[in-house]
Motif scaffolding. Sequence first.
Motif, PDB file in Angstrom:
ATOM      1  N   SER A  34       0.952  -1.587   0.092  1.00  0.00           N
ATOM      2  CA  SER A  34      -0.280   0.461  -0.268  1.00  0.00           C
ATOM      3  C   SER A  34       0.957   1.296  -0.086  1.00  0.00           C
ATOM      4  N   ILE A  35       0.767   2.197  -1.102  1.00  0.00           N
ATOM      5  CA  ILE A  35       2.014   3.415  -0.997  1.00  0.00           C
ATOM      6  C   ILE A  35       0.264   4.791  -1.004  1.00  0.00           C
ATOM      7  N   LEU A  36       0.460   5.173   0.137  1.00  0.00           N
ATOM      8  CA  LEU A  36      -0.411   6.316   0.434  1.00  0.00           C
ATOM      9  C   LEU A  36       0.182   7.261   0.547  1.00  0.00           C
ATOM     10  N   SER A  37      -0.462   8.919  -0.762  1.00  0.00           N
ATOM     11  CA  SER A  37       0.189  10.040  -0.485  1.00  0.00           C
ATOM     12  C   SER A  37      -0.646  11.018  -0.573  1.00  0.00           C
ATOM     13  N   SER A  38      -0.302  12.063  -0.101  1.00  0.00           N
ATOM     14  CA  SER A  38      -1.097  13.083   0.990  1.00  0.00           C
ATOM     15  C   SER A  38      -0.920  14.122  -0.249  1.00  0.00           C
ATOM     16  N   ASP A  39      -0.196  13.433  -1.474  1.00  0.00           N
ATOM     17  CA  ASP A  39       0.047  14.772  -2.127  1.00  0.00           C
ATOM     18  C   ASP A  39       0.222  13.612  -3.435  1.00  0.00           C
ATOM     19  N   ASN A  40       2.110  14.233  -4.451  1.00  0.00           N
ATOM     20  CA  ASN A  40       2.172  13.257  -5.961  1.00  0.00           C
ATOM     21  C   ASN A  40       2.832  12.034  -5.308  1.00  0.00           C
ATOM     22  N   LEU A  41       3.102  10.889  -6.732  1.00  0.00           N
ATOM     23  CA  LEU A  41       3.582   9.767  -6.363  1.00  0.00           C
ATOM     24  C   LEU A  41       4.284   9.685  -7.582  1.00  0.00           C
ATOM     25  N   ASN A  42       5.691   9.735  -7.022  1.00  0.00           N
ATOM     26  CA  ASN A  42       6.297   9.893  -8.554  1.00  0.00           C
ATOM     27  C   ASN A  42       7.060   7.991  -8.854  1.00  0.00           C
ATOM     28  N   LEU A  43       7.055   7.306  -9.389  1.00  0.00           N
ATOM     29  CA  LEU A  43       8.003   6.373 -10.458  1.00  0.00           C
ATOM     30  C   LEU A  43       8.899   6.416 -11.019  1.00  0.00           C
ATOM     31  N   GLY A  44       9.829   6.644 -10.487  1.00  0.00           N
ATOM     32  CA  GLY A  44      10.860   6.662 -11.515  1.00  0.00           C
ATOM     33  C   GLY A  44      11.594   5.688 -12.238  1.00  0.00           C
ATOM     34  N   ALA A  45      11.878   5.632 -13.200  1.00  0.00           N
ATOM     35  CA  ALA A  45      12.796   4.932 -14.524  1.00  0.00           C
ATOM     36  C   ALA A  45      12.889   3.743 -13.081  1.00  0.00           C
ATOM     37  N   ASN A  46      13.807   3.423 -12.486  1.00  0.00           N
ATOM     38  CA  ASN A  46      14.111   1.967 -11.606  1.00  0.00           C
ATOM     39  C   ASN A  46      12.979   2.185 -10.390  1.00  0.00           C
ATOM     40  N   GLY A  47      11.856   2.511 -10.406  1.00  0.00           N
ATOM     41  CA  GLY A  47      11.449   2.986  -9.146  1.00  0.00           C
ATOM     42  C   GLY A  47      10.021   1.543  -9.135  1.00  0.00           C
ATOM     43  N   ASP A  48      10.495   0.679 -10.039  1.00  0.00           N
ATOM     44  CA  ASP A  48       9.633  -0.156  -9.701  1.00  0.00           C
ATOM     45  C   ASP A  48       8.547  -1.266  -8.796  1.00  0.00           C
ATOM     46  N   ILE A  49       7.546  -1.708  -9.043  1.00  0.00           N
ATOM     47  CA  ILE A  49       7.166  -1.931  -7.556  1.00  0.00           C
ATOM     48  C   ILE A  49       6.729  -3.829  -8.201  1.00  0.00           C
ATOM     49  N   SER A  50       7.054  -4.452  -6.931  1.00  0.00           N
ATOM     50  CA  SER A  50       6.918  -6.043  -7.660  1.00  0.00           C
ATOM     51  C   SER A  50       6.663  -7.177  -6.546  1.00  0.00           C
ATOM     52  N   ILE A  51       5.055  -7.482  -6.774  1.00  0.00           N
ATOM     53  CA  ILE A  51       4.785  -8.755  -5.550  1.00  0.00           C
ATOM     54  C   ILE A  51       6.495  -9.592  -6.324  1.00  0.00           C
ATOM     55  N   THR A  52       6.938 -10.047  -4.938  1.00  0.00           N
ATOM     56  CA  THR A  52       8.173 -11.399  -5.762  1.00  0.00           C
ATOM     57  C   THR A  52       7.606 -12.850  -5.795  1.00  0.00           C
ATOM     58  N   SER A  53       6.108 -12.878  -4.465  1.00  0.00           N
ATOM     59  CA  SER A  53       6.029 -14.189  -4.487  1.00  0.00           C
ATOM     60  C   SER A  53       4.796 -13.902  -3.878  1.00  0.00           C
ATOM     61  N   GLY A  54       3.139 -15.601  -4.585  1.00  0.00           N
ATOM     62  CA  GLY A  54       2.489 -15.202  -3.507  1.00  0.00           C
ATOM     63  C   GLY A  54       0.847 -13.925  -4.274  1.00  0.00           C
ATOM     64  N   SER A  55      -0.124 -14.163  -3.201  1.00  0.00           N
ATOM     65  CA  SER A  55      -0.862 -13.251  -3.440  1.00  0.00           C
ATOM     66  C   SER A  55      -1.398 -11.858  -2.764  1.00  0.00           C
ATOM     67  N   GLY A  56       0.032 -11.073  -3.024  1.00  0.00           N
ATOM     68  CA  GLY A  56       0.055  -9.825  -2.752  1.00  0.00           C
ATOM     69  C   GLY A  56      -0.494  -8.850  -4.094  1.00  0.00           C
ATOM     70  N   THR A  57      -1.482  -7.422  -3.350  1.00  0.00           N
ATOM     71  CA  THR A  57      -1.900  -7.020  -4.173  1.00  0.00           C
ATOM     72  C   THR A  57      -1.088  -5.244  -4.380  1.00  0.00           C
TER      73      THR A  57
END
Length: 396
Positions: A34-57
């Motif tokens: 869960s990523i919760l921002s009161s302002d903006n969220l920036n994902l840079g070129a290397n700012g990947d979000i990965s679920i590495t196993s299981g059923s995480g959302t």
Amino acid sequence: SGNVRIETTESAEGTTTDADITLSAPLESDGAVSILSSDNLNLGANGDISITSGSGTVDIDSAGAVIMDAGSLIDTATNASDNAVLVTAGGSIALGSIDAGTAAVAIVGSTITNAGVLAENVTASTLFLKAEAVAGGIGTSTTAMKLAVGTLAARAGTGGMYLQESDALTIGDTTAVTVTRVQYDGEAASTSPSEAARSDLQTAGNLVLRVAGALTVVDGSDPVNGQSGLGIGLDGNLLLESTNSTIALNAGVNSTSGSIMVVAEDAVSQAAAGDITTNASGETIFVASMLDAISMADGATAETNDGNIFYSAGGDITLGGLDAGTAEVFVDSASGNIFDSGGANPEVIASKARLEAGGSVGSSTGRTMLELTVGTLAASGETGVFIRNSTSLVVN
């Protein structure tokens, strides 16, 4: 490992830029994120979000904008179990890539654009997109949203929709998207953020949808512009295109103020409920099968408010009803026939009609003759022309 919660809050009430979240390095988890921002969220070129196993959302909730670099990726599929992704923003969303495999994805913001991704913005089984602003749009006329999804539903404002699908696509009911909200203690909250199942395409602007595979439009659970029976409703111009396959309209398509084009490499079909209608005076309908047939079921119609109607196919054209009012109808079967689908109502209503076939226009037996209500007619068929007209006629 485990669940991840990242949250920012404003240092003082009313500030607007001091609670941004910026990811410049990969975030990996074998639980929920869960990523919760009161302002903006920036994902840079290397700012990947990965679920590495299981059923995480993945649960992204930003009060401001969500800005993904074209190279950034949210991945719940490669090493995990194909898990849901929900992205919500109070501001605009510039989308990099989301790969949820066979799971469902929902994206809601004021407007949604492609951050410059050359492959797919979203890979999922079902996808719901919503641009909530009055002028909100999904994609732009120069940079479409690129999709690899099975079923799509979407809403947009006057900015319209510009969408490109890499394979077959159904416009219909999506799957509800529910994700885990990670609490402060790292455990899952008892109440989970969700986006309900949605259906259909609705926009107050133009809509351009290009599909590399077969396109099917069905009547979903949601009403479109207050009407049942529609799969697509808009206030602007519409282009539906299948570049390599077929288009099947099993639900209605309506534009209140624009023209409609439906073009497929292969066959185009209209079920009895697959009516194509334009409401504004003088707007037109164009339907084409480049290499195959156009088939309208008995009861299927194409109707304008005194705008021209054009149907063209490489093969046979089977007509339901074409009603152009006081405008003109042109039907062209390059190497096939023009037939009646079997209904008792006129196949063509217009001030003028031009019917051309490499084979026959109508048939010589009973009600399979084409029934027309036109003032002026030009018709040619290599193997015959068989029509009945309900009013006085000028043959041109």
